[in-house]
Design a protein around this motif. Structure first.
Motif, PDB file in Angstrom:
ATOM      1  N   TYR A 164      23.872 -22.589  15.892  1.00 53.49           N
ATOM      2  CA  TYR A 164      23.808 -23.628  14.846  1.00 53.49           C
ATOM      3  C   TYR A 164      24.147 -23.369  13.526  1.00 53.49           C
TER       4      TYR A 164
ATOM      5  N   ARG B 288      26.504 -27.878  15.891  1.00 53.11           N
ATOM      6  CA  ARG B 288      26.400 -26.790  16.671  1.00 53.11           C
ATOM      7  C   ARG B 288      27.784 -26.318  17.240  1.00 53.11           C
TER       8      ARG B 288
ATOM      9  N   GLU C 143      27.727 -18.136  27.898  1.00 54.50           N
ATOM     10  CA  GLU C 143      27.999 -19.087  26.837  1.00 54.50           C
ATOM     11  C   GLU C 143      26.873 -19.426  26.161  1.00 54.50           C
ATOM     12  N   GLU C 144      27.149 -19.710  24.615  1.00 54.83           N
ATOM     13  CA  GLU C 144      25.898 -19.751  23.603  1.00 54.83           C
ATOM     14  C   GLU C 144      26.207 -20.990  22.822  1.00 54.83           C
ATOM     15  N   SER C 145      25.087 -21.739  22.565  1.00 56.29           N
ATOM     16  CA  SER C 145      25.117 -22.860  21.538  1.00 56.29           C
ATOM     17  C   SER C 145      24.790 -22.206  20.173  1.00 56.29           C
TER      18      SER C 145
ATOM     19  N   CYS D  74      29.852 -24.176  20.181  1.00 52.62           N
ATOM     20  CA  CYS D  74      29.415 -23.512  21.429  1.00 52.62           C
ATOM     21  C   CYS D  74      30.620 -22.455  21.619  1.00 52.62           C
TER      22      CYS D  74
END
Length: 95
Positions: free
Chosen positions: A19, A5, A15-17, A7
């Motif tokens: 993949y 992952r 904020e976003e994680s 970030c």
């Protein structure tokens, strides 16, 4: 196949994680670096396409999770297309 992952912080501070099914992300981004929006989108497109292609080479089909993540990144990026100075920061990698 090692997955990871990464970030990110979008121009609005969200904020976003994200993949990736491959560590190839490390070839395109550096944690702590901020990228102009267009550059971030281009790098994401390249990295996640390579990651999906690696899954296809190994398992016989592209990675729907990587391609779905790319769609979410591009959709989020479109929301900032009217901001010429928009930047995206890669915060960290999580393996």
């Amino acid at each position: 196949m090692p997955e990871m992952r990464f970030c990110v912080r979008w121009p609005d501070g969200a904020e976003e994680s994200c993949y990736s099914p491959s560590l190839v992300i490390k070839d395109f981004f550096v944690p702590g670096e901020s990228y102009p929006l267009a550059d971030f989108l281009s790098r994401s497109r390249q990295a996640l396409t390579i990651a999906s292609d690696r899954v296809q080479a190994r398992y016989g089909m592209p990675c729907s999770l990587a391609l779905g993540q790319l769609q979410r990144i591009e959709a989020a990026g479109n929301g900032f297309s009217d901001a010429p100075d928009a930047r995206v920061t890669v915060l960290s990698f999580l393996e």
